[in-house]
Structure formats: C-alpha cells, structure tokens
Write a protein that holds these residues in place. Structure first.
Motif, short mmCIF file in Angstrom:
data_model
loop_
_atom_site.label_atom_id
_atom_site.label_comp_id
_atom_site.label_asym_id
_atom_site.label_seq_id
_atom_site.Cartn_x
_atom_site.Cartn_y
_atom_site.Cartn_z
N LEU A 162 0.83 -1.20 0.00
CA LEU A 162 0.00 0.00 0.00
C LEU A 162 0.87 1.25 0.00
N SER A 163 1.95 1.24 0.76
CA SER A 163 2.85 2.39 0.80
C SER A 163 3.51 2.62 -0.55
N LEU A 164 4.01 1.55 -1.17
CA LEU A 164 4.69 1.68 -2.46
C LEU A 164 3.75 2.30 -3.50
N GLU A 165 2.51 1.85 -3.53
CA GLU A 165 1.58 2.38 -4.52
C GLU A 165 1.15 3.80 -4.17
N SER A 166 0.95 4.08 -2.88
CA SER A 166 0.60 5.45 -2.50
C SER A 166 1.71 6.43 -2.88
N ILE A 167 2.95 6.03 -2.70
CA ILE A 167 4.07 6.91 -3.05
C ILE A 167 4.05 7.23 -4.54
N ARG A 168 3.75 6.25 -5.36
CA ARG A 168 3.63 6.52 -6.81
C ARG A 168 2.51 7.53 -7.06
N MET A 169 1.45 7.44 -6.30
CA MET A 169 0.33 8.37 -6.46
C MET A 169 0.70 9.77 -5.97
N PHE A 170 1.45 9.86 -4.86
CA PHE A 170 1.94 11.17 -4.42
C PHE A 170 2.80 11.81 -5.52
N GLU A 171 3.61 11.01 -6.16
CA GLU A 171 4.50 11.53 -7.21
C GLU A 171 3.72 12.03 -8.42
N ARG A 172 2.55 11.44 -8.69
CA ARG A 172 1.74 11.84 -9.85
C ARG A 172 0.81 13.01 -9.57
N PRO A 205 1.00 16.28 -8.96
CA PRO A 205 1.06 17.55 -9.71
C PRO A 205 0.36 17.45 -11.08
N ASP A 206 0.52 16.32 -11.74
CA ASP A 206 -0.12 16.14 -13.06
C ASP A 206 -1.58 15.71 -12.93
N GLU A 207 -1.87 14.82 -11.97
CA GLU A 207 -3.21 14.26 -11.87
C GLU A 207 -4.19 15.20 -11.19
N LEU A 208 -3.74 15.83 -10.09
CA LEU A 208 -4.64 16.67 -9.30
C LEU A 208 -4.36 18.16 -9.46
N GLY A 209 -3.19 18.48 -10.00
CA GLY A 209 -2.84 19.89 -10.14
C GLY A 209 -2.40 20.53 -8.84
N VAL A 210 -1.89 19.70 -7.89
CA VAL A 210 -1.40 20.23 -6.62
C VAL A 210 -0.01 19.67 -6.34
N ASP A 211 0.76 20.45 -5.61
CA ASP A 211 2.06 19.99 -5.14
C ASP A 211 1.88 19.39 -3.75
N PRO A 212 2.09 18.09 -3.58
CA PRO A 212 1.89 17.49 -2.24
C PRO A 212 2.98 17.85 -1.25
N GLU A 213 4.01 18.57 -1.73
CA GLU A 213 5.13 18.98 -0.87
C GLU A 213 5.78 17.76 -0.22
N PHE A 214 5.99 16.73 -1.04
CA PHE A 214 6.58 15.48 -0.58
C PHE A 214 8.09 15.67 -0.42
N ARG A 215 8.55 15.68 0.82
CA ARG A 215 9.96 15.86 1.15
C ARG A 215 10.55 14.52 1.56
N ARG A 216 11.44 13.99 0.72
CA ARG A 216 12.02 12.67 0.98
C ARG A 216 13.26 12.83 1.85
N VAL A 217 13.03 13.09 3.12
CA VAL A 217 14.12 13.29 4.06
C VAL A 217 14.58 11.98 4.68
#
Length: 383
Positions: free
Chosen positions: A63-73, A75-87
């Motif tokens: 579930l995490s692996l697929e959600s991360i792919r969705m977070f990455e998409r 900006p294109d899919e939803l038109g928003v920046d999720p501000e995903f910081r891979r720290v």
C-alpha cells in the motif's frame, strides 16, 4: 424533496476525499460527501504527514509503495504539489527484541523492493549528528521515505472530486444512519436526510460512533497525540530524517527550519483534542533525552489530533456483512494519510463491483469476528 445520492461518504479527510475522487474517476454516478466540520479539519489535518515504506506486513508495504507513486503523480493528476519531502525515515532500536523485529522487517521490505537498510549506532550519529543516542543498539533507515502536506493533498482530492461532480457537504453532522431491515438507505443530518443505497463510513476517529448509529460494531477508538514545533534551530538547517525512537514511542522531524516533535500519547481513549500546556516542560524534557539542543529552542506552537485505532493497528476496509450497502474505510491506526491515496482507489474499485487491484480482503471487518486479525507492530500506537 429530500436529497439523494448513489454513494454517500461520511468523512472529508484524506480517505473520504480520495475515495470520492476515485469513485467519480471510475464512473461512479452521484457521489456525495458529508462532514460535521470542514474538509481536512480532523485527524488528517492534524497529522505529521509521514510517508514510509517501513512496515512489518507485506500488504502495508505494498500500500505504501503504490501510494508513493500516487503522491508523485499528484502535480499532473490533481494539479497540486503534495510537498513530498524525501528526508528519509530512521527507526531506533533499544532492545535486542526490537533489533530482531527490525531485521525481519528489513528482509521483508527489501524483498518488496524497498531501499531500506540496517544501520549501526555510528551510522545513526552520522545521520543525526546533533542527537543523543545512549542505549541505542541500531536501527533501520530508508532514504526514500519522508513526509508531505496533509492539507494540500486532501484539498487537492476534494477539488478534483468537485470538478467531477461530487458534492461535498461541510459542517453538516450525521445524526443517524438510516436503515430498512438489514439494508442501509442513507443518513439523517443536522440539515435533513440524504438518501443513498451505499454509505461509506470514512469518519476517522469517529468511525465507531457512526457504526453505533448504524447499529453495527465498528471497532475503532480515538486516542489523542500531541505535537509541538519550535522556531528555527540552526542544526535543522540541513533537514534530518524523520526519526522514531521506537521504544519510547516518540519521534521528531524538521519543520520550517525548526523541530517538530511528539508529545504525550494518551493511554485512555477519548475525543479530547486540547493541548496540555501545563505539562509542556515535561514534554520538552522527554524530547531532550534524544535532542539536548531543545534546551535552547523556543516552542512555536502545539496542537493535538486523534489516532483512529483498530484492535490490530490495521485499517478496516470493506463491507459490513450484516448491513447491506454499508462499508467501512477507517481504523488506519496512524497511517491513514500515507495510505489514503491508494485506499481511496481500492475502495472505489470494491464498491463499484470490481476486483481491487491490490487484494485487501484480509482487512475486512469480519477478521475480528473470526480470529484472523493481522497485527502491524510498526505503528506509533503499538510501539
């Protein structure tokens, strides 16, 4: 004339809004969402936004692996920046039993394709040079974990759902779940009924109460967790990984140049979301065990949110067998935000009669009645 919908979702957090969007995307007609407050005003909006692949069960890892792919998409899919910081995420082990659990987790995570590794105390000190790690035997580290903005993501899903015709009713509390015999037929709200043959309980920490209104047992309880942030701290200019002291059930990460750290976790279930400012000194003292630099830091703000805890610290996803048309999507036990994107997609597939692209049958509510619960030890409530 009363309002109607084909599918009604109770709860406008990340799960409810993701589900609404994916139902509309997959062809669901006349979808509506109802919430007692505003979009993203509950547990989602008060979470720390963590996103990680370091779980102890293969399903949660997937579930995490697929959600991360969705977070990455997004900006294109939803038109928003999720501000995903891979720290990165760093888990700390204090006992040999914890270290053994972490080793088993890493074996499973690596088999699933997660770039995670065991780390020794010297590695930990290099990752967080300003920390104090007395008694730490080792840990695990994954550089591709991190955190994102719950508000931006949830509002992105809500806006995208509205563009596809979903109606979102804010500040409209559900007061009763309507049923005829063994079938759900809608809900009563503070401003009148909404009739629907399908009702989804995505009410987060309030899922148990919505279950009671429907006459079914939804085993989800609320537990308060307090969070605090500091003003900018020089050591946090180079942002450290989100670090979890597993044994002490405590964590910290960077926040706008300062430090965000967890405060007390309640042992008793309540809906209390007040901050215990009178115990702030105690919270800071506990944080200083690992972060001595907080002695000189200035607290900027604090807030409290509710974990939605299930008996095995796993989500409850799927229909309630004894009440036709009634579904549950909740009980995520601290990982609702990070799994919200994929859970919305999978639940939409299930509700619309298809086969979910990831099999989530083991997370059905009936597992608690048949003795087939699936424990997830890698949660902040369980630790």
């Amino acid at each position: 004339m009363s309002e109607t919908a084909d599918i009604l979702i109770v709860g406008a957090g990340i799960v409810g809004c993701s589900l609404a969007y994916h139902l509309a995307l997959q062809g669901g007609a006349r979808v509506a969402v109802v919430d007692k407050d505003l979009v993203c005003s509950g547990s989602t909006g008060k979470s720390a936004g963590g996103i990680r692949q370091q779980f102890a069960t293969e399903l949660n890892i997937r579930l995490s692996l697929e959600s991360i792919r969705m977070f990455e998409r997004m900006p294109d899919e939803l038109g928003v920046d999720p501000e995903f910081r891979r720290v990165g995420y760093l888990f700390l082990a204090t006992t040999q039993a914890e270290l053994a659990l972490f080793r088993a987790n890493v074996t499973l995570q690596q088999r699933c394709g997660v770039p995670v590794q065991m780390v020794a105390p010297d590695d930990i000190r290099r990752l967080v040079p300003f920390g104090r790690f007395d008694g730490i035997l080792g840990g695990t580290y994954c550089a591709t974990d991190g955190y994102a903005s719950p508000y931006e993501v949830t509002m992105g899903y809500a806006a995208a759902a509205r563009r596809r015709g979903v109606r979102i009713h804010e500040q409209r509390a559900v007061t009763r779940v309507l049923r005829e015999a063994d079938r759900v037929v809608g809900v009563e709200t503070t401003t009148g009924p909404i009739h629907a043959p399908v009702v989804v309980n995505a009410a987060g920490a309030f899922a148990g109460l919505i279950g009671e209104m429907a006459g079914v047992d939804v085993p989800v309880k609320p537990y308060r967790r307090q969070l605090f942030t500091t003003l900018p701290v020089p050591a946090f200019a180079a942002e450290p990984p989100l670090t979890i002291d597993y044994h002490r059930n405590w964590y910290f990460r960077g926040e706008l140049g300062g430090c965000l750290f967890s405060g007390p976790k309640d042992e008793e279930s309540t809906f209390n979301t007040n901050v215990d400012w009178e115990h702030l000194a105690e919270s800071v003292e506990q944080a200083m065990v690992r972060l001595p630099l907080l002695a000189e830091a200035e607290i900027h703000r604090g807030w409290a949110g509710l974990y939605e805890i299930s008996p095995d610290n796993n989500a409850i996803l799927g229909p309630v067998p004894e009440l036709a048309g009634f579904f549950v999507a909740g009980g995520h036990s601290g990982h609702g935000f990070q799994h919200g994107p994929i859970v919305g997609k999978l639940m939409a597939e299930r509700i619309l009669g298809g086969h979910p692209s990831i099999d989530i049958a083991v997370l059905g509510i009936e597992r608690f009645r048949t003795g087939k619960s699936v424990a997830e030890p890698m949660t902040m409530h369980q630790a």
